[in-house]
Write an enzyme that holds these catalytic residues in place. Structure first.
Site, PDB file in Angstrom:
ATOM      1  N   LEU A   1       0.827  -1.197   0.000  1.00 24.26           N
ATOM      2  CA  LEU A   1       0.000   0.000   0.000  1.00 24.26           C
ATOM      3  C   LEU A   1       0.866   1.253   0.000  1.00 24.26           C
ATOM      4  O   LEU A   1       1.685   1.432   0.891  1.00 24.26           O
ATOM      5  CB  LEU A   1      -0.836  -0.055   1.274  1.00 24.26           C
ATOM      6  CG  LEU A   1      -1.963   0.901   1.384  1.00 24.26           C
ATOM      7  CD1 LEU A   1      -3.003   0.582   0.335  1.00 24.26           C
ATOM      8  CD2 LEU A   1      -2.586   0.768   2.756  1.00 24.26           C
TER       9      LEU A   1
ATOM     10  N   TYR B   1       8.659  10.435   2.845  1.00 23.55           N
ATOM     11  CA  TYR B   1       7.635   9.380   2.841  1.00 23.55           C
ATOM     12  C   TYR B   1       7.444   8.858   1.412  1.00 23.55           C
ATOM     13  O   TYR B   1       7.361   7.652   1.182  1.00 23.55           O
ATOM     14  CB  TYR B   1       6.332   9.994   3.367  1.00 23.55           C
ATOM     15  CG  TYR B   1       5.148   9.071   3.443  1.00 23.55           C
ATOM     16  CD1 TYR B   1       5.084   8.064   4.395  1.00 23.55           C
ATOM     17  CD2 TYR B   1       4.068   9.224   2.570  1.00 23.55           C
ATOM     18  CE1 TYR B   1       3.972   7.234   4.481  1.00 23.55           C
ATOM     19  CE2 TYR B   1       2.958   8.399   2.650  1.00 23.55           C
ATOM     20  CZ  TYR B   1       2.916   7.413   3.608  1.00 23.55           C
ATOM     21  OH  TYR B   1       1.816   6.588   3.696  1.00 23.55           O
TER      22      TYR B   1
ATOM     23  N   LYS C   1       7.847   5.061  -0.135  1.00 24.56           N
ATOM     24  CA  LYS C   1       6.745   4.364  -0.810  1.00 24.56           C
ATOM     25  C   LYS C   1       7.132   3.991  -2.242  1.00 24.56           C
ATOM     26  O   LYS C   1       6.741   2.921  -2.726  1.00 24.56           O
ATOM     27  CB  LYS C   1       5.476   5.238  -0.794  1.00 24.56           C
ATOM     28  CG  LYS C   1       4.868   5.361   0.605  1.00 24.56           C
ATOM     29  CD  LYS C   1       4.366   4.015   1.091  1.00 24.56           C
ATOM     30  CE  LYS C   1       3.772   4.037   2.470  1.00 24.56           C
ATOM     31  NZ  LYS C   1       3.341   2.711   2.938  1.00 24.56           N
TER      32      LYS C   1
ATOM     33  N   PRO D   1      -3.683   4.678  -3.018  1.00 21.15           N
ATOM     34  CA  PRO D   1      -4.907   5.437  -2.741  1.00 21.15           C
ATOM     35  C   PRO D   1      -4.614   6.919  -2.545  1.00 21.15           C
ATOM     36  O   PRO D   1      -3.520   7.283  -2.113  1.00 21.15           O
ATOM     37  CB  PRO D   1      -5.417   4.829  -1.433  1.00 21.15           C
ATOM     38  CG  PRO D   1      -4.221   4.235  -0.790  1.00 21.15           C
ATOM     39  CD  PRO D   1      -3.203   3.940  -1.848  1.00 21.15           C
TER      40      PRO D   1
ATOM     41  N   LYS E   1     -11.156  20.249  15.239  1.00 18.80           N
ATOM     42  CA  LYS E   1     -11.149  21.710  15.440  1.00 18.80           C
ATOM     43  C   LYS E   1     -12.576  22.268  15.460  1.00 18.80           C
ATOM     44  O   LYS E   1     -12.907  23.096  16.314  1.00 18.80           O
ATOM     45  CB  LYS E   1     -10.353  22.396  14.331  1.00 18.80           C
ATOM     46  CG  LYS E   1      -8.836  22.232  14.453  1.00 18.80           C
ATOM     47  CD  LYS E   1      -8.143  22.985  13.321  1.00 18.80           C
ATOM     48  CE  LYS E   1      -6.642  22.870  13.381  1.00 18.80           C
ATOM     49  NZ  LYS E   1      -5.980  23.559  12.259  1.00 18.80           N
TER      50      LYS E   1
ATOM     51  N   ARG F   1      -7.705  18.558  -3.118  1.00 15.93           N
ATOM     52  CA  ARG F   1      -7.450  17.184  -2.701  1.00 15.93           C
ATOM     53  C   ARG F   1      -8.626  16.297  -3.094  1.00 15.93           C
ATOM     54  O   ARG F   1      -9.777  16.750  -3.174  1.00 15.93           O
ATOM     55  CB  ARG F   1      -7.276  17.086  -1.178  1.00 15.93           C
ATOM     56  CG  ARG F   1      -6.034  17.764  -0.623  1.00 15.93           C
ATOM     57  CD  ARG F   1      -4.762  16.995  -0.974  1.00 15.93           C
ATOM     58  NE  ARG F   1      -3.574  17.609  -0.377  1.00 15.93           N
ATOM     59  CZ  ARG F   1      -2.879  18.613  -0.929  1.00 15.93           C
ATOM     60  NH1 ARG F   1      -3.249  19.125  -2.088  1.00 15.93           N
ATOM     61  NH2 ARG F   1      -1.816  19.096  -0.335  1.00 15.93           N
TER      62      ARG F   1
ATOM     63  N   ASP G   1       1.033  24.835   2.303  1.00 11.04           N
ATOM     64  CA  ASP G   1      -0.078  24.267   1.528  1.00 11.04           C
ATOM     65  C   ASP G   1       0.227  22.841   1.079  1.00 11.04           C
ATOM     66  O   ASP G   1      -0.682  22.056   0.840  1.00 11.04           O
ATOM     67  CB  ASP G   1      -0.309  25.096   0.252  1.00 11.04           C
ATOM     68  CG  ASP G   1      -1.281  26.241   0.478  1.00 11.04           C
ATOM     69  OD1 ASP G   1      -1.978  26.244   1.516  1.00 11.04           O
ATOM     70  OD2 ASP G   1      -1.344  27.118  -0.401  1.00 11.04           O
TER      71      ASP G   1
HETATM   72  O1  GFB Z   1      -4.031  16.106   4.970  1.00 14.50           O
HETATM   73  P1  GFB Z   1      -2.755  16.854   4.934  1.00 14.50           P
HETATM   74  O2  GFB Z   1      -1.991  16.960   6.188  1.00 14.50           O
HETATM   75  O3  GFB Z   1      -1.857  16.188   3.839  1.00 14.50           O
HETATM   76  O4  GFB Z   1      -3.045  18.353   4.441  1.00 14.50           O
HETATM   77  P2  GFB Z   1      -1.300  16.413   2.340  1.00 14.50           P
HETATM   78  C1  GFB Z   1      -3.822  18.640   3.311  1.00 14.50           C
HETATM   79  C2  GFB Z   1      -3.997  20.124   3.167  1.00 14.50           C
HETATM   80  O5  GFB Z   1      -4.837  20.595   4.232  1.00 14.50           O
HETATM   81  C3  GFB Z   1      -2.714  20.968   3.237  1.00 14.50           C
HETATM   82  C4  GFB Z   1      -4.282  21.754   4.809  1.00 14.50           C
HETATM   83  O6  GFB Z   1      -2.789  22.006   2.293  1.00 14.50           O
HETATM   84  C5  GFB Z   1      -2.778  21.532   4.659  1.00 14.50           C
HETATM   85  O7  GFB Z   1      -2.067  22.755   4.807  1.00 14.50           O
HETATM   86  N1  GFB Z   1      -4.754  21.895   6.190  1.00 14.50           N
HETATM   87  C6  GFB Z   1      -5.565  22.894   6.639  1.00 14.50           C
HETATM   88  C7  GFB Z   1      -4.485  21.107   7.239  1.00 14.50           C
HETATM   89  N2  GFB Z   1      -5.772  22.785   7.955  1.00 14.50           N
HETATM   90  C8  GFB Z   1      -5.119  21.675   8.358  1.00 14.50           C
HETATM   91  C9  GFB Z   1      -4.960  21.042   9.632  1.00 14.50           C
HETATM   92  O8  GFB Z   1      -5.470  21.487  10.671  1.00 14.50           O
HETATM   93  N3  GFB Z   1      -4.231  19.886   9.642  1.00 14.50           N
HETATM   94  C10 GFB Z   1      -3.644  19.368   8.518  1.00 14.50           C
HETATM   95  N4  GFB Z   1      -2.953  18.223   8.601  1.00 14.50           N
HETATM   96  N5  GFB Z   1      -3.755  19.971   7.309  1.00 14.50           N
HETATM   97  C11 GFB Z   1       0.004  14.326   3.076  1.00 14.50           C
HETATM   98  C12 GFB Z   1       1.423  13.873   2.993  1.00 14.50           C
HETATM   99  O9  GFB Z   1      -0.049  15.493   2.360  1.00 14.50           O
HETATM  100  O10 GFB Z   1      -0.909  13.455   2.467  1.00 14.50           O
HETATM  101  C13 GFB Z   1       1.581  12.452   3.267  1.00 14.50           C
HETATM  102  O11 GFB Z   1       2.199  14.688   3.833  1.00 14.50           O
HETATM  103  C14 GFB Z   1       0.495  11.565   2.685  1.00 14.50           C
HETATM  104  O12 GFB Z   1       2.820  12.066   2.756  1.00 14.50           O
HETATM  105  C15 GFB Z   1      -0.880  12.160   2.879  1.00 14.50           C
HETATM  106  O13 GFB Z   1       0.729  11.343   1.333  1.00 14.50           O
HETATM  107  C16 GFB Z   1      -1.962  11.369   2.191  1.00 14.50           C
HETATM  108  O14 GFB Z   1      -2.313  15.946   1.362  1.00 14.50           O
HETATM  109  O15 GFB Z   1      -0.784  17.788   2.117  1.00 14.50           O
END
Ligand code: GFB
Length: 316
Positions: free
Chosen positions: A112, A143, A147, A170, A194, A216, A276
């Site tokens: 995965l 990461y 992968k 995925p 939050k 996303r 971002d």
């Molecule tokens: O889900 P997330 O942490 O992962 O963040 P990624 C997605 C987007 O949401 C980013 C915004 O643009 C963040 O800045 N965001 C807004 C937030 N508010 C928040 C918050 O409170 N918490 C978080 N976490 N994000 C990850 C990868 O990227 O995706 C990993 O770092 C993995 O490697 C995973 O592939 C599926 O989509 O940016």
């Protein structure tokens, strides 16, 4: 090797590595419909970073099939600030399990990965052959490199040893069993927590990281597990396979949707001191659609489910 389908799971011993995690537990729920024997082991009893221990456990348990869902995972902040852990843990876990599977004659293994394996500027939607065509998104390259190595290990073991190992990628997952810790979580569980807390504390606004502009594609973990079991039974080839819904939403749009799900009426406050990450990550899912699988859970329904599981969890 590519004709080794359909692969029946009936009466098979199936090891779900990472069964306590969000994806592993969803795979276990999905496998309950397959008349197979599910094998699992807790981390106190098997350290997946120890090669000898993993080999000995696999030799003793003799699984026929393996879902490799064990990994160190986290959201953008955890990925960005703990690069060594994300690289080392994931490389060693996948190397140990894939090699132990080979030396113990496991019939089939599913590895995965994640949509972050693709280049930051890949053209959208991203098809499987966009892999290794450009530089990665810096917040999660460690990461992603681990992968990518996992995909390549499956391909190498297939080429050299004729092992039936496959990989699936995925897009951003969410759902029951998620991690709701604000420092380490992904965006969906973070926003659920939050907004829930802001509602109860009557806060006037909620902080959203970044600009809100990134796009996303969110996949409910039960859809992901159904795709993984489907591929295990119906796919046997070298290239990895994307898993997505075909629908994308901006982070601002997601925040609006989560606030409605939770019943919070205050404002959104974007904090651009936070990154971002990738501007857009939409997967091209033609391959899995043509094989005969599609996602079934809408984001609205999936978020209701995720919020319920948060309320029932001991993480509230
Ligand atoms: O889900 P997330 O942490 O992962 O963040 P990624 C997605 C987007 O949401 C980013 C915004 O643009 C963040 O800045 N965001 C807004 C937030 N508010 C928040 C918050 O409170 N918490 C978080 N976490 N994000 C990850 C990868 O990227 O995706 C990993 O770092 C993995 O490697 C995973 O592939 C599926 O989509 O940016």
């Amino acid at each position: 090797m590519s004709n080794n389908i359909p692969y029946s799971l009936r009466d098979k011993r199936v090891w779900v590595a990472g069964h306590r995690g969000m994806v592993g537990s969803a795979i276990c729920r999905q496998l309950e419909k397959e008349n197979c024997e599910i094998l699992s082991v807790d981390r106190q009893h098997l350290n997946l970073r120890n090669q000898q221990a993993v080999s000995d456990w696999v030799a003793a348990q003799k699984p026929d099939a393996v879902f490799l869902a064990a990994a160190t995972v986290g959201g953008i902040y955890a990925n960005d600030t703990r690069p060594a852990e994300f690289l080392y843990d994931n490389l060693i876990i996948e190397a140990n399990i894939i090699h132990a599977a080979k030396i113990n004659d496991v019939e089939k293994l599913m590895f995965l990965g994640s949509a972050c394996i693709y280049p930051r500027e890949a053209s959208q939607p991203m098809s499987e052959d966009a892999l290794l065509t450009g530089p990665l998104e810096p917040t999660n390259e460690w990461y992603a490199i681990a992968k990518i190595a996992g995909i390549k290990m499956c391909q190498a073991y297939r080429k050299q040893y004729d092992c039936d190992y496959i990989s699936a990628m995925p897009n951003n997952l969410y759902g029951p069993g998620d991690n709701f810790d604000l420092e380490t979580s992904h965006v969906v569980p973070a926003l659920i927590r939050k907004f829930h807390e802001a509602k109860h504390e009557a806060k006037p606004n909620v902080e959203i990281w970044g600009t809100g502009n990134p796009l996303r594609e969110f996949v409910h973990v039960d859809d992901c597990a159904s795709a993984l079991v489907f591929l295990m039974k119906n796919y046997s080839d070298e290239p990895h396979v994307n898993i997505g819904t075909g629908e994308e939403i901006s982070i601002a749009g997601l925040a609006e949707t989560v606030s409605k799900t939770v019943g919070y009426n205050g404002d959104l406050r974007f904090n651009t001191d936070y990154p971002d990450g990738a501007p857009r990550k939409l997967l091209d899912c033609q391959k899995i659609l043509q094989l005969g699988w599609r996602a079934e859970i809408s984001l609205e329904n999936g978020l209701e489910d995720a919020y319920e599981s948060f309320l029932e969890s001991n993480q509230v």
